[in-house]
Design a protein around this motif. Structure first.
Motif, PDB file in Angstrom:
ATOM      1  N   ALA A  43       0.827  -1.199   0.000  1.00 34.10           N
ATOM      2  CA  ALA A  43       0.000   0.000   0.000  1.00 34.10           C
ATOM      3  C   ALA A  43       0.864   1.253   0.000  1.00 34.10           C
ATOM      4  CB  ALA A  43      -0.930  -0.001   1.218  1.00 34.10           C
ATOM      5  N   LEU A  44       1.994   1.216   0.718  1.00 33.25           N
ATOM      6  CA  LEU A  44       2.886   2.367   0.780  1.00 33.25           C
ATOM      7  C   LEU A  44       3.415   2.734  -0.601  1.00 33.25           C
ATOM      8  CD1 LEU A  44       4.262   4.286   2.884  1.00 33.25           C
ATOM      9  CD2 LEU A  44       6.220   2.733   2.790  1.00 33.25           C
ATOM     10  N   ASP A  45       3.804   1.727  -1.377  1.00 32.92           N
ATOM     11  CA  ASP A  45       4.286   1.981  -2.732  1.00 32.92           C
ATOM     12  C   ASP A  45       3.162   2.513  -3.626  1.00 32.92           C
ATOM     13  OD1 ASP A  45       6.884   0.954  -2.128  1.00 32.92           O
ATOM     14  OD2 ASP A  45       6.104  -1.077  -2.367  1.00 32.92           O
ATOM     15  N   ALA A  46       1.969   1.986  -3.429  1.00 35.73           N
ATOM     16  CA  ALA A  46       0.837   2.387  -4.271  1.00 35.73           C
ATOM     17  C   ALA A  46       0.472   3.847  -4.059  1.00 35.73           C
ATOM     18  CB  ALA A  46      -0.367   1.494  -3.979  1.00 35.73           C
ATOM     19  N   VAL A  47       0.420   4.303  -2.791  1.00 34.48           N
ATOM     20  CA  VAL A  47       0.043   5.700  -2.564  1.00 34.48           C
ATOM     21  C   VAL A  47       1.146   6.640  -3.028  1.00 34.48           C
ATOM     22  CG1 VAL A  47      -1.570   5.158  -0.703  1.00 34.48           C
ATOM     23  CG2 VAL A  47       0.821   5.690  -0.128  1.00 34.48           C
ATOM     24  N   GLU A  48       2.404   6.226  -2.879  1.00 35.08           N
ATOM     25  CA  GLU A  48       3.487   7.075  -3.376  1.00 35.08           C
ATOM     26  C   GLU A  48       3.398   7.228  -4.891  1.00 35.08           C
ATOM     27  OE1 GLU A  48       8.366   7.542  -3.380  1.00 35.08           O
ATOM     28  OE2 GLU A  48       7.458   5.635  -2.831  1.00 35.08           O
ATOM     29  N   ASP A  49       3.201   6.125  -5.604  1.00 31.70           N
ATOM     30  CA  ASP A  49       3.127   6.195  -7.063  1.00 31.70           C
ATOM     31  C   ASP A  49       1.923   7.019  -7.521  1.00 31.70           C
ATOM     32  OD1 ASP A  49       5.362   4.585  -7.144  1.00 31.70           O
ATOM     33  OD2 ASP A  49       4.507   3.176  -8.604  1.00 31.70           O
ATOM     34  N   ALA A  50       0.793   6.845  -6.856  1.00 35.47           N
ATOM     35  CA  ALA A  50      -0.406   7.590  -7.230  1.00 35.47           C
ATOM     36  C   ALA A  50      -0.205   9.085  -7.033  1.00 35.47           C
ATOM     37  CB  ALA A  50      -1.606   7.106  -6.418  1.00 35.47           C
ATOM     38  N   VAL A  51       0.384   9.464  -5.898  1.00 35.67           N
ATOM     39  CA  VAL A  51       0.596  10.886  -5.629  1.00 35.67           C
ATOM     40  C   VAL A  51       1.661  11.458  -6.550  1.00 35.67           C
ATOM     41  CG1 VAL A  51       1.449  12.526  -3.898  1.00 35.67           C
ATOM     42  CG2 VAL A  51      -0.322  10.865  -3.299  1.00 35.67           C
ATOM     43  N   ARG A  52       2.714  10.709  -6.821  1.00 35.73           N
ATOM     44  CA  ARG A  52       3.726  11.173  -7.777  1.00 35.73           C
ATOM     45  C   ARG A  52       3.084  11.459  -9.134  1.00 35.73           C
ATOM     46  NH1 ARG A  52       9.399  10.268  -7.151  1.00 35.73           N
ATOM     47  NH2 ARG A  52       9.472  10.054  -9.424  1.00 35.73           N
ATOM     48  N   VAL A 101       6.463  13.998  -2.129  1.00 35.88           N
ATOM     49  CA  VAL A 101       5.999  12.798  -1.433  1.00 35.88           C
ATOM     50  C   VAL A 101       7.121  11.785  -1.305  1.00 35.88           C
ATOM     51  CG1 VAL A 101       5.134  11.578  -3.494  1.00 35.88           C
ATOM     52  CG2 VAL A 101       4.106  11.145  -1.255  1.00 35.88           C
ATOM     53  N   SER A 102       8.002  11.706  -2.308  1.00 34.84           N
ATOM     54  CA  SER A 102       9.125  10.773  -2.232  1.00 34.84           C
ATOM     55  C   SER A 102      10.187  11.263  -1.255  1.00 34.84           C
ATOM     56  CB  SER A 102       9.729  10.565  -3.623  1.00 34.84           C
ATOM     57  OG  SER A 102       8.805   9.892  -4.468  1.00 34.84           O
ATOM     58  N   LEU A 103      10.339  12.571  -1.149  1.00 31.56           N
ATOM     59  CA  LEU A 103      11.242  13.124  -0.130  1.00 31.56           C
ATOM     60  C   LEU A 103      10.688  12.821   1.260  1.00 31.56           C
ATOM     61  CD1 LEU A 103      13.715  14.739   0.703  1.00 31.56           C
ATOM     62  CD2 LEU A 103      12.384  16.838   0.334  1.00 31.56           C
ATOM     63  N   ALA A 104       9.375  12.922   1.433  1.00 30.76           N
ATOM     64  CA  ALA A 104       8.753  12.579   2.716  1.00 30.76           C
ATOM     65  C   ALA A 104       8.998  11.112   3.059  1.00 30.76           C
ATOM     66  CB  ALA A 104       7.251  12.864   2.665  1.00 30.76           C
ATOM     67  N   ARG A 105       8.931  10.254   2.051  1.00 30.63           N
ATOM     68  CA  ARG A 105       9.197   8.832   2.315  1.00 30.63           C
ATOM     69  C   ARG A 105      10.650   8.617   2.730  1.00 30.63           C
ATOM     70  NH1 ARG A 105       7.533   3.420  -1.208  1.00 30.63           N
ATOM     71  NH2 ARG A 105       8.550   1.951   0.220  1.00 30.63           N
ATOM     72  N   ALA A 106      11.557   9.362   2.129  1.00 28.82           N
ATOM     73  CA  ALA A 106      12.967   9.249   2.523  1.00 28.82           C
ATOM     74  C   ALA A 106      13.163   9.692   3.965  1.00 28.82           C
ATOM     75  CB  ALA A 106      13.839  10.081   1.584  1.00 28.82           C
ATOM     76  N   VAL A 107      12.462  10.730   4.386  1.00 29.37           N
ATOM     77  CA  VAL A 107      12.521  11.154   5.789  1.00 29.37           C
ATOM     78  C   VAL A 107      12.057  10.015   6.695  1.00 29.37           C
ATOM     79  CG1 VAL A 107      11.541  12.730   7.516  1.00 29.37           C
ATOM     80  CG2 VAL A 107      12.219  13.616   5.267  1.00 29.37           C
ATOM     81  N   ALA A 182      -2.171   2.528   3.887  1.00 27.38           N
ATOM     82  CA  ALA A 182      -1.209   3.629   3.825  1.00 27.38           C
ATOM     83  C   ALA A 182      -1.911   4.865   3.278  1.00 27.38           C
ATOM     84  CB  ALA A 182      -0.014   3.266   2.938  1.00 27.38           C
ATOM     85  N   CYS A 183      -1.319   6.021   3.541  1.00 21.75           N
ATOM     86  CA  CYS A 183      -1.849   7.276   3.011  1.00 21.75           C
ATOM     87  C   CYS A 183      -0.698   8.149   2.538  1.00 21.75           C
ATOM     88  CB  CYS A 183      -2.668   8.028   4.054  1.00 21.75           C
ATOM     89  SG  CYS A 183      -1.658   8.777   5.366  1.00 21.75           S
ATOM     90  N   ALA A 184      -1.002   9.067   1.642  1.00 17.39           N
ATOM     91  CA  ALA A 184      -0.049  10.089   1.215  1.00 17.39           C
ATOM     92  C   ALA A 184      -0.825  11.325   0.805  1.00 17.39           C
ATOM     93  CB  ALA A 184       0.817   9.595   0.061  1.00 17.39           C
ATOM     94  N   THR A 185      -0.289  12.491   1.134  1.00 19.72           N
ATOM     95  CA  THR A 185      -0.917  13.772   0.812  1.00 19.72           C
ATOM     96  C   THR A 185       0.176  14.740   0.390  1.00 19.72           C
ATOM     97  OG1 THR A 185      -2.557  13.344   2.548  1.00 19.72           O
ATOM     98  CG2 THR A 185      -2.490  15.566   1.655  1.00 19.72           C
ATOM     99  N   SER A 186      -0.099  15.561  -0.635  1.00 18.57           N
ATOM    100  CA  SER A 186       0.906  16.499  -1.134  1.00 18.57           C
ATOM    101  C   SER A 186       0.224  17.764  -1.624  1.00 18.57           C
ATOM    102  CB  SER A 186       1.694  15.851  -2.280  1.00 18.57           C
ATOM    103  OG  SER A 186       2.688  16.717  -2.786  1.00 18.57           O
ATOM    104  N   THR A 187       0.866  18.919  -1.408  1.00 19.88           N
ATOM    105  CA  THR A 187       0.234  20.183  -1.795  1.00 19.88           C
ATOM    106  C   THR A 187       1.255  21.284  -2.019  1.00 19.88           C
ATOM    107  OG1 THR A 187      -1.524  21.743  -1.185  1.00 19.88           O
ATOM    108  CG2 THR A 187      -0.026  21.062   0.557  1.00 19.88           C
ATOM    109  N   GLY A 188       0.818  22.280  -2.772  1.00 18.13           N
ATOM    110  CA  GLY A 188       1.571  23.527  -2.904  1.00 18.13           C
ATOM    111  C   GLY A 188       0.925  24.636  -2.110  1.00 18.13           C
ATOM    112  N   GLY A 189      -0.137  24.316  -1.385  1.00 15.77           N
ATOM    113  CA  GLY A 189      -0.784  25.304  -0.524  1.00 15.77           C
ATOM    114  C   GLY A 189      -1.829  26.131  -1.252  1.00 15.77           C
ATOM    115  N   ILE A 190      -2.007  27.348  -0.797  1.00 18.91           N
ATOM    116  CA  ILE A 190      -3.014  28.257  -1.338  1.00 18.91           C
ATOM    117  C   ILE A 190      -2.310  29.476  -1.919  1.00 18.91           C
ATOM    118  CG2 ILE A 190      -5.017  29.698  -0.775  1.00 18.91           C
ATOM    119  CD1 ILE A 190      -5.630  27.786   1.503  1.00 18.91           C
TER     120      ILE A 190
END
Length: 313
Positions: A43-52, A101-107, A182-190
Motif C-alpha cells: 500500500a505504501l508503494d501504491a500511494v506514493e506512485d499515485a501521488v507522484r 511525497v518521495s522526499l517525505a518517504r525518505a525522511v 497507507a496514506c499520502a498527501t501532497s500540496t503547494g498550498g493556497i
C-alpha cells in the motif's frame, strides 16, 4: 484481501475549465496505484506512485502546477504514512523538489524524524541524491499570470480557498493484499499564502493518517480548519466507534463546518476495504478502484461513474 486504491485531486471550487482534466488526472493516478497493488506491491508503494502521478500533472497544486506565495515563491508540503508500524515522514516548505511525497518517504525511512522543513529538508534531499530542479520549472505560465493578477487582492486564506482561483491538495489511500493500509498527501498550498505558511497536509493526524487497526485517510480543503479539528484522526476515531467510512467522514466534515466554518474533503479506506470519497466543498475530483471496478466523480451530489476494467497498467 482485495486491494483498494482511492485518490483525490483536491476539494475546492474547481472551475468548469479544469473539471475534465482534474478527473482525467485522478483516474490516471488511481490506475498507477492499482497497478502496484495488482503486482503484489505494498500500500505504501501504491500511494506514493499515485501521488507522484498527480505531482507530475500541472492541473493539480502539488509539485508541477504549484501555486505561489506572497513573494512569488513555491513552498511544497507532503506526508506519507503506513499503517503496520505507524511509520511516517513529512516535509514542509520545500522549493525545488518535483516529488515531495518521495522526499517525505525518505525522511520516514532514512532518518529518526517524522518531519523536516525548508532548508533542512532541502539539505537532506541533497544528501540523499534526490534530484532538484529550478523552481520556475514547477510553475506554469498560467499560474504566474494568475499570481500577477491577484497578488494585490486583499483577502484571507479562507476566502482564497473558496474562490475558483485557489487550487488545492492531492492525496491517496490504499489497502494492499496483505491487509496493510497507507496514506499520502501532497500540496503547494493556497495562492498568495504568507511565506512559511504550512497547512494541514504534512501534519500527522490532520492531512493524513494510517493505522492498520482503523484505516487510512487523506484530507483536503481549508488547511487551517483541518488542523483545528485534526480531521484525519477524527475520522478514524469515529470509525473506531463503529461508523462506516462514509458516515465517519461525513460526520467529521460536518463537525468541521459547524465548529470552525471550514470546508473540505477526505478519502478513506478501512482494513476491510470499506472506502469513501466525501466532501463538503462545491467539487472534489476523486477516483477509486476496487475489484476491477473504477469509480470516479467530481460533483458534490455524490453522483459518480463506475466502469469495469479489463487491463491494468
Amino acid at each position: 484481501m482485495k486491494p483498494v486504491i482511492v485518490v483525490h485531486g483536491g476539494a475546492w471550487a474547481i472551475p468548469d475549465a479544469l473539471a475534465e482534466a482534474s478527473v482525467a488526472g485522478v483516474k490516471a493516478a488511481a490506475l498507477a496505484g492499482i497497478g502496484v497493488l495488482k503486482r503484489g506491491g505494498r500500500a505504501l508503494d501504491a500511494v506514493e506512485d499515485a501521488v507522484r502521478k498527480m505531482e507530475d500533472d500541472s492541473v493539480f497544486d502539488a509539485g508541477h502546477g504549484a501555486v505561489l506565495n506572497t513573494d512569488g515563491e513555491v513552498e511544497l508540503d507532503a506526508i506519507i504514512m503506513e499503517g503496520e508500524t505507524l511509520a511516517a515522514g513529512a516535509v514542509s516548505s520545500v522549493r525545488n523538489i518535483a516529488n515531495p511525497v518521495s522526499l517525505a518517504r525518505a525522511v520516514m525511512e532514512k532518518t529518526d524524524h517524522v518531519m523536516l522543513t525548508s532548508q533542512g529538508a532541502n539539505l537532506f534531499a541533497e544528501s540523499m541524491g534526490i534530484p532538484t530542479l529550478p523552481t520556475d520549472s514547477l510553475v506554469t505560465e498560467k499560474e504566474r499570470k494568475e499570481w500577477e493578477h491577484y497578488k494585490n487582492y486583499s483577502a484571507g486564506v479562507e476566502e482564497l480557498f473558496n474562490s475558483q482561483w485557489g487550487n488545492d491538495t492531492v492525496g491517496a489511500v490504499a489497502l494492499d493484499s496483505f491487509g496493510n493500509v497507507a496514506c499520502a498527501t501532497s500540496t503547494g498550498g493556497i495562492r498568495n499564502k504568507m511565506v512559511g505558511r504550512v497547512g494541514d497536509s504534512p501534519v500527522i493526524g490532520s492531512g493524513g493518517y494510517a493505522d492498520n487497526r482503523s484505516g487510512a485517510v487523506s484530507c483536503t480543503g481549508h488547511g487551517e480548519s483541518i488542523l483545528k479539528v485534526t480531521l484525519a484522526r477524527l475520522i478514524l476515531f469515529h470509525m473506531d466507534q463503529g461508523r462506516t467510512a462514509s458516515d465517519a467522514a461525513g460526520f467529521s466534515l460536518r463537525y468541521m463546518g459547524e465548529r470552525v466554518k471550514g470546508g473540505g474533503g477526505a478519502i478513506v479506506v478501512s482494513p476491510t476495504g470499506d472506502w469513501t470519497a466525501t466532501f463538503t466543498t462545491e467539487r472534489m475530483a476523486w477516483a477509486a478502484i476496487q475489484e476491477d471496478l473504477l469509480y470516479y466523480g467530481v460533483h458534490q451530489s455524490n453522483m459518480h461513474t463506475r466502469v469495469r476494467l479489463s487491463v491494468f497498467i
